[in-house]
Design a protein around this motif. Sequence first.
Motif, PDB file in Angstrom:
ATOM      1  N   THR A 298      62.320  28.486  58.425  1.00 36.19           N
ATOM      2  CA  THR A 298      63.181  29.407  59.165  1.00 36.19           C
ATOM      3  C   THR A 298      62.441  30.711  59.462  1.00 36.19           C
ATOM      4  N   PRO A 299      62.418  31.166  60.728  1.00 35.31           N
ATOM      5  CA  PRO A 299      61.777  32.451  61.072  1.00 35.31           C
ATOM      6  C   PRO A 299      62.715  33.614  60.732  1.00 35.31           C
ATOM      7  N   TYR A 300      62.752  33.992  59.472  1.00 40.69           N
ATOM      8  CA  TYR A 300      63.753  34.951  58.990  1.00 40.69           C
ATOM      9  C   TYR A 300      63.716  36.279  59.745  1.00 40.69           C
ATOM     10  N   ARG A 301      62.517  36.825  59.968  1.00 38.48           N
ATOM     11  CA  ARG A 301      62.439  38.130  60.623  1.00 38.48           C
ATOM     12  C   ARG A 301      63.008  38.064  62.039  1.00 38.48           C
ATOM     13  N   GLU A 302      62.648  37.022  62.779  1.00 40.89           N
ATOM     14  CA  GLU A 302      63.138  36.893  64.148  1.00 40.89           C
ATOM     15  C   GLU A 302      64.654  36.717  64.189  1.00 40.89           C
ATOM     16  N   VAL A 303      65.180  35.965  63.232  1.00 40.55           N
ATOM     17  CA  VAL A 303      66.635  35.762  63.192  1.00 40.55           C
ATOM     18  C   VAL A 303      67.346  37.071  62.888  1.00 40.55           C
ATOM     19  N   ALA A 429      77.046  30.552  67.554  1.00 40.29           N
ATOM     20  CA  ALA A 429      76.002  30.516  66.518  1.00 40.29           C
ATOM     21  C   ALA A 429      75.196  29.221  66.597  1.00 40.29           C
ATOM     22  N   ALA A 430      75.876  28.089  66.797  1.00 43.57           N
ATOM     23  CA  ALA A 430      75.175  26.806  66.880  1.00 43.57           C
ATOM     24  C   ALA A 430      74.332  26.712  68.133  1.00 43.57           C
ATOM     25  N   LEU A 431      74.822  27.252  69.258  1.00 46.64           N
ATOM     26  CA  LEU A 431      74.078  27.157  70.514  1.00 46.64           C
ATOM     27  C   LEU A 431      72.826  28.025  70.510  1.00 46.64           C
ATOM     28  N   ILE A 432      72.896  29.200  69.924  1.00 47.33           N
ATOM     29  CA  ILE A 432      71.730  30.089  69.961  1.00 47.33           C
ATOM     30  C   ILE A 432      70.714  29.753  68.880  1.00 47.33           C
ATOM     31  N   SER A 433      71.167  29.125  67.785  1.00 45.30           N
ATOM     32  CA  SER A 433      70.233  28.892  66.668  1.00 45.30           C
ATOM     33  C   SER A 433      69.784  27.449  66.541  1.00 45.30           C
ATOM     34  N   ARG A 434      70.522  26.500  67.109  1.00 45.10           N
ATOM     35  CA  ARG A 434      70.172  25.087  67.143  1.00 45.10           C
ATOM     36  C   ARG A 434      69.686  24.572  65.790  1.00 45.10           C
ATOM     37  N   GLN A 435      68.388  24.313  65.635  1.00 45.23           N
ATOM     38  CA  GLN A 435      67.880  23.741  64.379  1.00 45.23           C
ATOM     39  C   GLN A 435      68.056  24.675  63.179  1.00 45.23           C
ATOM     40  N   PHE A 436      68.228  25.965  63.439  1.00 44.87           N
ATOM     41  CA  PHE A 436      68.370  26.941  62.357  1.00 44.87           C
ATOM     42  C   PHE A 436      69.817  27.369  62.154  1.00 44.87           C
ATOM     43  N   SER A 437      70.759  26.570  62.653  1.00 45.27           N
ATOM     44  CA  SER A 437      72.165  26.960  62.535  1.00 45.27           C
ATOM     45  C   SER A 437      72.642  26.954  61.092  1.00 45.27           C
ATOM     46  N   TYR A 438      71.984  26.175  60.211  1.00 43.57           N
ATOM     47  CA  TYR A 438      72.363  26.196  58.797  1.00 43.57           C
ATOM     48  C   TYR A 438      72.179  27.586  58.208  1.00 43.57           C
ATOM     49  N   GLU A 499      72.522  30.298  75.608  1.00 47.52           N
ATOM     50  CA  GLU A 499      71.226  29.616  75.595  1.00 47.52           C
ATOM     51  C   GLU A 499      70.522  29.864  74.270  1.00 47.52           C
ATOM     52  N   PRO A 500      69.530  29.033  73.915  1.00 52.03           N
ATOM     53  CA  PRO A 500      68.824  29.225  72.641  1.00 52.03           C
ATOM     54  C   PRO A 500      68.211  30.618  72.544  1.00 52.03           C
ATOM     55  N   ALA A 501      68.268  31.186  71.355  1.00 54.51           N
ATOM     56  CA  ALA A 501      67.696  32.512  71.124  1.00 54.51           C
ATOM     57  C   ALA A 501      66.176  32.446  71.156  1.00 54.51           C
ATOM     58  N   ASP A 502      65.553  33.614  71.232  1.00 50.75           N
ATOM     59  CA  ASP A 502      64.097  33.672  71.336  1.00 50.75           C
ATOM     60  C   ASP A 502      63.404  33.038  70.138  1.00 50.75           C
ATOM     61  N   PHE A 503      63.990  33.166  68.950  1.00 48.28           N
ATOM     62  CA  PHE A 503      63.337  32.586  67.771  1.00 48.28           C
ATOM     63  C   PHE A 503      63.358  31.065  67.819  1.00 48.28           C
ATOM     64  N   VAL A 504      64.273  30.483  68.576  1.00 48.68           N
ATOM     65  CA  VAL A 504      64.257  29.022  68.761  1.00 48.68           C
ATOM     66  C   VAL A 504      63.234  28.639  69.805  1.00 48.68           C
ATOM     67  N   LEU A 505      63.214  29.375  70.918  1.00 49.95           N
ATOM     68  CA  LEU A 505      62.282  29.065  71.996  1.00 49.95           C
ATOM     69  C   LEU A 505      60.838  29.259  71.563  1.00 49.95           C
ATOM     70  N   ASN A 506      60.596  30.208  70.688  1.00 42.94           N
ATOM     71  CA  ASN A 506      59.240  30.495  70.232  1.00 42.94           C
ATOM     72  C   ASN A 506      58.801  29.645  69.047  1.00 42.94           C
ATOM     73  N   LYS A 513      64.126  18.237  76.256  1.00 45.50           N
ATOM     74  CA  LYS A 513      65.104  19.045  76.995  1.00 45.50           C
ATOM     75  C   LYS A 513      66.533  18.798  76.563  1.00 45.50           C
ATOM     76  N   PRO A 514      66.939  17.529  76.272  1.00 40.07           N
ATOM     77  CA  PRO A 514      68.329  17.333  75.829  1.00 40.07           C
ATOM     78  C   PRO A 514      68.678  18.067  74.555  1.00 40.07           C
ATOM     79  N   GLN A 515      67.635  18.364  73.695  1.00 35.17           N
ATOM     80  CA  GLN A 515      67.929  19.080  72.456  1.00 35.17           C
ATOM     81  C   GLN A 515      67.957  20.584  72.650  1.00 35.17           C
ATOM     82  N   LEU A 516      67.315  21.047  73.714  1.00 39.45           N
ATOM     83  CA  LEU A 516      67.331  22.475  73.993  1.00 39.45           C
ATOM     84  C   LEU A 516      67.837  22.697  75.417  1.00 39.45           C
ATOM     85  N   PRO A 517      69.069  22.302  75.687  1.00 38.32           N
ATOM     86  CA  PRO A 517      69.570  22.467  77.048  1.00 38.32           C
ATOM     87  C   PRO A 517      69.857  23.922  77.338  1.00 38.32           C
TER      88      PRO A 517
END
Length: 523
Positions: A298-303, A429-438, A499-506, A513-517
Amino acid sequence: MSGRISNRSVVVGVRDAAGGSGGGGSSGDKDNPNEFDALYADSQNSSVPNTSPILLGNLEMRCHRFRWNLSMKHRIRWVIFILTWLQLGSVMNCVDVFSFSMVYMEKNSTIAAEAGLDDIYIYTLEEKSSLISAMAIGSLIGMYPQNVLMQKYGPRLVLTFASLLCAVVTAFMPWALDTNYHVALVFRIFQGILYSADFGVVGYVCSKWSPIKEVGMSLAALSGFTAARAVIQLPLAGWTTSNVGWRPIYYILSIILFISTIIWFLFYRDDPEDHCLMTHHELQHIGGGTKRDKTKKTPYREVLTDKSVWAVWVAGFADIFASFVFLVYGAQYYQYLGMDIQANAWLNSMKGYLFIGVRVFAGIASDRIRTLPEKSKLRLFNTISLQVPAFFLMLVVLLPREHPYLHVICITFYQASFGFNCGGFYKGAALISRQFSYFVIGYIQLFKSLATLLEPVLFSLLVLPGSEDSELSWTSYFLIHALTLTVANTVYVLLARSEPADFVLNAELELSKPQLPCETSIN
């Protein structure tokens, strides 16, 4: 003659596709519901006369499709969501039942003292409030270690161990409460530590098991575990408190938690790929055709520096802070209105049932509405879940005390409106954080703990039960929460994004693409 042969061929083809009989249907046909749509379309577009054999074949096909839809094939994720809801709700019931039982502890303790049990400890209002805060302190202590353990070992082991231990602690809670304040304080802190992983589990299960296009409904199922209070805890608590006292409810809830934990442990898996009942079709549906990364940290600082994440957390704090008004102190307010124990419990329970219905509707609507952009839907649903409750709270302030059931109606709609949060900040929260939504959803637990710490302090400062100014005290208490809801909703509406937040895109993840629509692809 040729027409009869064609009709017979159509019927046989339909039977082969629907039931696999005659050796013509493959296993892939049975696994894919779209085969039924294709066959039905072919039969409708056929130039062959619509004779009775074709009608019978279409009817058989539709009946088989109906049976297929009722089956749980390709729907294991929903069994996971339901069992997780029950599991998290059972943990919460064990921790939260104190807020109901404390209203009647003094009465039952006095009865016990009159019966010769002089060693029963009788609590002051300040001690009861501090025991509510003690749970929040334990939750703050346990939140980070539990989330770290869950990231390393998965929620299956962590939540199972914490739940079994919580069942034991709950079973001994009446003894601790009867002994003295300090023993009860330790037990409540320990309960808070064991409860602290619940929101992290919601985020983890949603990120692993939910397709991105079903996030609204998935969160409606998972984050609504607090409604288990209405379904399980309050009816049981009302009956036991009225008939045999407050102590047995702790024993009953600990048994329910133990049973639900065993069932959840046996059926749940941390990853869909590890579940023996998963089909390839459902795995593809959940993952969007790609394999999800399991190793990225998890990119804690970016989150922590993302404004949209803080908008979610501010909205989450206001939601939990305001919902505590009647979740924790609803029994006191109904008692202030002059209602008895049974009415108190069932009226509190009624709010929860309506909350569940609203939540299911909101989850489905959030996923199915296509006429609004995703960001607009987030703003709309969040406004309903925060601003509408503020309106009903203002109505409660204006209503006279002499009409308690008008208060009950407003409070019921007040609590039900929070059900729209699954399409608001939770989905955001789920849309912007995707894999880091936990992590993002999990840390709503932090703000829940802060709200739990603040609520008893605010209640003890403003509300003066039994005094001549009690009406004014409740009014001030309600107005502060209405203002908090308004401010939090304004912040979220201004900073919301879909849309996904910058910490997800980076992040260094190879996601398809289907996972990061983007926002347009979702709609």
